[in-house]
Design a protein around this motif. Structure first.
Motif, PDB file in Angstrom:
ATOM      1  N   TYR A 154       0.829  -1.206   0.000  1.00 61.21           N
ATOM      2  CA  TYR A 154       0.000   0.000   0.000  1.00 61.21           C
ATOM      3  C   TYR A 154       0.869   1.264   0.000  1.00 61.21           C
ATOM      4  O   TYR A 154       0.655   2.167  -0.802  1.00 61.21           O
ATOM      5  N   ALA A 155       1.833   1.306   0.907  1.00 61.19           N
ATOM      6  CA  ALA A 155       2.654   2.511   1.052  1.00 61.19           C
ATOM      7  C   ALA A 155       3.448   2.816  -0.208  1.00 61.19           C
ATOM      8  O   ALA A 155       3.616   3.984  -0.574  1.00 61.19           O
ATOM      9  N   LEU A 156       3.937   1.803  -0.884  1.00 57.02           N
ATOM     10  CA  LEU A 156       4.751   1.999  -2.088  1.00 57.02           C
ATOM     11  C   LEU A 156       3.908   2.045  -3.361  1.00 57.02           C
ATOM     12  O   LEU A 156       4.441   2.184  -4.456  1.00 57.02           O
ATOM     13  N   GLN A 157       2.593   1.917  -3.203  1.00 60.03           N
ATOM     14  CA  GLN A 157       1.665   1.931  -4.333  1.00 60.03           C
ATOM     15  C   GLN A 157       2.058   0.887  -5.376  1.00 60.03           C
ATOM     16  O   GLN A 157       1.962   1.112  -6.583  1.00 60.03           O
ATOM     17  N   ALA A 158       2.505  -0.262  -4.901  1.00 60.60           N
ATOM     18  CA  ALA A 158       2.891  -1.365  -5.781  1.00 60.60           C
ATOM     19  C   ALA A 158       1.647  -2.132  -6.220  1.00 60.60           C
ATOM     20  O   ALA A 158       0.629  -2.124  -5.528  1.00 60.60           O
ATOM     21  N   PRO A 159       1.719  -2.815  -7.346  1.00 60.07           N
ATOM     22  CA  PRO A 159       0.571  -3.620  -7.771  1.00 60.07           C
ATOM     23  C   PRO A 159       0.264  -4.699  -6.729  1.00 60.07           C
ATOM     24  O   PRO A 159       1.197  -5.281  -6.157  1.00 60.07           O
ATOM     25  N   PRO A 160      -1.004  -4.975  -6.464  1.00 61.52           N
ATOM     26  CA  PRO A 160      -1.364  -5.953  -5.427  1.00 61.52           C
ATOM     27  C   PRO A 160      -0.711  -7.326  -5.596  1.00 61.52           C
ATOM     28  O   PRO A 160      -0.351  -7.965  -4.617  1.00 61.52           O
ATOM     29  N   HIS A 161      -0.527  -7.795  -6.839  1.00 62.39           N
ATOM     30  CA  HIS A 161       0.077  -9.120  -7.020  1.00 62.39           C
ATOM     31  C   HIS A 161       1.543  -9.154  -6.556  1.00 62.39           C
ATOM     32  O   HIS A 161       2.101 -10.223  -6.359  1.00 62.39           O
ATOM     33  N   SER A 162       2.150  -7.987  -6.322  1.00 63.74           N
ATOM     34  CA  SER A 162       3.518  -7.930  -5.788  1.00 63.74           C
ATOM     35  C   SER A 162       3.582  -8.456  -4.359  1.00 63.74           C
ATOM     36  O   SER A 162       4.659  -8.792  -3.867  1.00 63.74           O
ATOM     37  N   TYR A 163       2.444  -8.524  -3.714  1.00 64.25           N
ATOM     38  CA  TYR A 163       2.359  -9.044  -2.339  1.00 64.25           C
ATOM     39  C   TYR A 163       3.059 -10.394  -2.227  1.00 64.25           C
ATOM     40  O   TYR A 163       3.751 -10.674  -1.251  1.00 64.25           O
ATOM     41  N   TRP A 164       2.878 -11.241  -3.232  1.00 63.65           N
ATOM     42  CA  TRP A 164       3.441 -12.591  -3.202  1.00 63.65           C
ATOM     43  C   TRP A 164       4.950 -12.599  -3.408  1.00 63.65           C
ATOM     44  O   TRP A 164       5.591 -13.630  -3.238  1.00 63.65           O
ATOM     45  N   ARG A 165       5.529 -11.468  -3.767  1.00 64.47           N
ATOM     46  CA  ARG A 165       6.966 -11.373  -4.061  1.00 64.47           C
ATOM     47  C   ARG A 165       7.779 -10.790  -2.911  1.00 64.47           C
ATOM     48  O   ARG A 165       8.981 -10.609  -3.033  1.00 64.47           O
ATOM     49  N   ILE A 166       7.133 -10.473  -1.818  1.00 71.40           N
ATOM     50  CA  ILE A 166       7.832  -9.875  -0.673  1.00 71.40           C
ATOM     51  C   ILE A 166       7.973 -10.910   0.428  1.00 71.40           C
ATOM     52  O   ILE A 166       6.989 -11.499   0.867  1.00 71.40           O
ATOM     53  N   ASP A 167       9.192 -11.095   0.879  1.00 70.76           N
ATOM     54  CA  ASP A 167       9.468 -12.001   1.996  1.00 70.76           C
ATOM     55  C   ASP A 167       9.722 -11.141   3.234  1.00 70.76           C
ATOM     56  O   ASP A 167      10.611 -10.283   3.217  1.00 70.76           O
ATOM     57  N   VAL A 168       8.943 -11.346   4.255  1.00 67.68           N
ATOM     58  CA  VAL A 168       9.106 -10.599   5.507  1.00 67.68           C
ATOM     59  C   VAL A 168       9.577 -11.584   6.576  1.00 67.68           C
ATOM     60  O   VAL A 168       8.776 -12.342   7.125  1.00 67.68           O
ATOM     61  N   PRO A 169      10.880 -11.583   6.870  1.00 72.64           N
ATOM     62  CA  PRO A 169      11.381 -12.499   7.899  1.00 72.64           C
ATOM     63  C   PRO A 169      10.808 -12.164   9.275  1.00 72.64           C
ATOM     64  O   PRO A 169      10.533 -10.994   9.588  1.00 72.64           O
ATOM     65  N   LEU A 170      10.637 -13.189  10.075  1.00 74.93           N
ATOM     66  CA  LEU A 170      10.165 -12.983  11.437  1.00 74.93           C
ATOM     67  C   LEU A 170      11.138 -12.077  12.177  1.00 74.93           C
ATOM     68  O   LEU A 170      12.352 -12.168  11.992  1.00 74.93           O
ATOM     69  N   LEU A 171      10.611 -11.189  12.989  1.00 72.72           N
ATOM     70  CA  LEU A 171      11.359 -10.239  13.816  1.00 72.72           C
ATOM     71  C   LEU A 171      12.153  -9.220  12.998  1.00 72.72           C
ATOM     72  O   LEU A 171      13.047  -8.569  13.519  1.00 72.72           O
ATOM     73  N   SER A 172      11.800  -9.046  11.728  1.00 67.87           N
ATOM     74  CA  SER A 172      12.438  -7.998  10.926  1.00 67.87           C
ATOM     75  C   SER A 172      11.690  -6.684  11.140  1.00 67.87           C
ATOM     76  O   SER A 172      10.522  -6.671  11.547  1.00 67.87           O
ATOM     77  N   VAL A 173      12.376  -5.586  10.870  1.00 66.58           N
ATOM     78  CA  VAL A 173      11.798  -4.253  11.066  1.00 66.58           C
ATOM     79  C   VAL A 173      11.865  -3.468   9.754  1.00 66.58           C
ATOM     80  O   VAL A 173      12.909  -3.415   9.111  1.00 66.58           O
ATOM     81  N   ALA A 174      10.752  -2.888   9.378  1.00 68.59           N
ATOM     82  CA  ALA A 174      10.690  -1.965   8.246  1.00 68.59           C
ATOM     83  C   ALA A 174      10.131  -0.650   8.784  1.00 68.59           C
ATOM     84  O   ALA A 174       9.264  -0.655   9.655  1.00 68.59           O
TER      85      ALA A 174
END
Length: 189
Positions: A154-174
């Motif tokens: 949402y924040a980067l206004q990326a296409p919704p299907h990009s959701y599947w391309r992001i890996d969020v490691p546990l205990l990571s901070v953005a």
């Protein structure tokens, strides 16, 4: 003036293969150990004036284990997976392969009867856009990795299907800096 929001992905509640849709289990023993090991680095997050979390048990546990005492936000709940709730992706794919394929390919679809990916991203985005600017330097949210991914899309206004391309490691901070419609992303080591 803009908002600075740190997003912390919660600790582990099960092995990756044991992950279930809508899983509300607390941190497992490995998750507690991982949070304890990360605490010396993550304790700086306690400086945030406003601390939120997804309402799931593992998000609340992660926040409490780090001494953050976050306030549960219903808007930060993970995606509503309807009748797939409580099942693993493997179980659903074995019984409904076409529905899983549709769900992964079309962000507007909700073959499970719950929330579509697009609706989920929009809900998380609405929460982001309503953060108070007057508390710009002190916001933190302990959230499910899926919630963090939705916030980034949402924040980067990326296409919704990009959701599947992001890996969020546990205990990571953005960190998201900015305001509605104008967010910047900063990843932390």
């Amino acid at each position: 003036m803009g908002v600075r929001l740190k997003l912390l992905a919660a600790g582990r509640s099960s092995s990756l293969l044991g992950t279930r849709f809508g899983d509300d289990r607390p941190l497992d023993s490995a998750g507690w150990r991982e949070v304890e090991r990360a605490a010396p680095v993550l304790c700086r997050l306690a400086a945030a004036e406003l601390r939120y979390c997804s309402p799931s048990a593992r998000c609340r546990d992660t926040g409490e284990a780090l001494g953050l005492r976050p306030l549960a936000q219903p808007a930060l709940r993970d995606c509503d997976m309807g009748r797939w709730h409580g099942r693993t992706l493997g179980e659903v794919a074995a019984g409904e392969p076409q529905a899983v394929e549709t769900w992964l390919a079309d962000p507007r679809s909700a073959p499970h009867g719950g929330e579509s990916l697009l609706a989920f991203i929009t809900r998380i985005g609405r929460w982001l856009d309503t953060r108070p600017v007057e508390d710009a330097d002190g916001l933190l949210a302990v959230a499910e990795p899926g919630v963090v991914r939705a916030a980034l899309i949402y924040a980067l206004q990326a296409p919704p299907h990009s959701y599947w391309r992001i890996d969020v490691p546990l205990l990571s901070v953005a960190t998201l800096n900015g305001r509605s419609g104008a967010w910047d992303l900063r990843l932390e080591a």
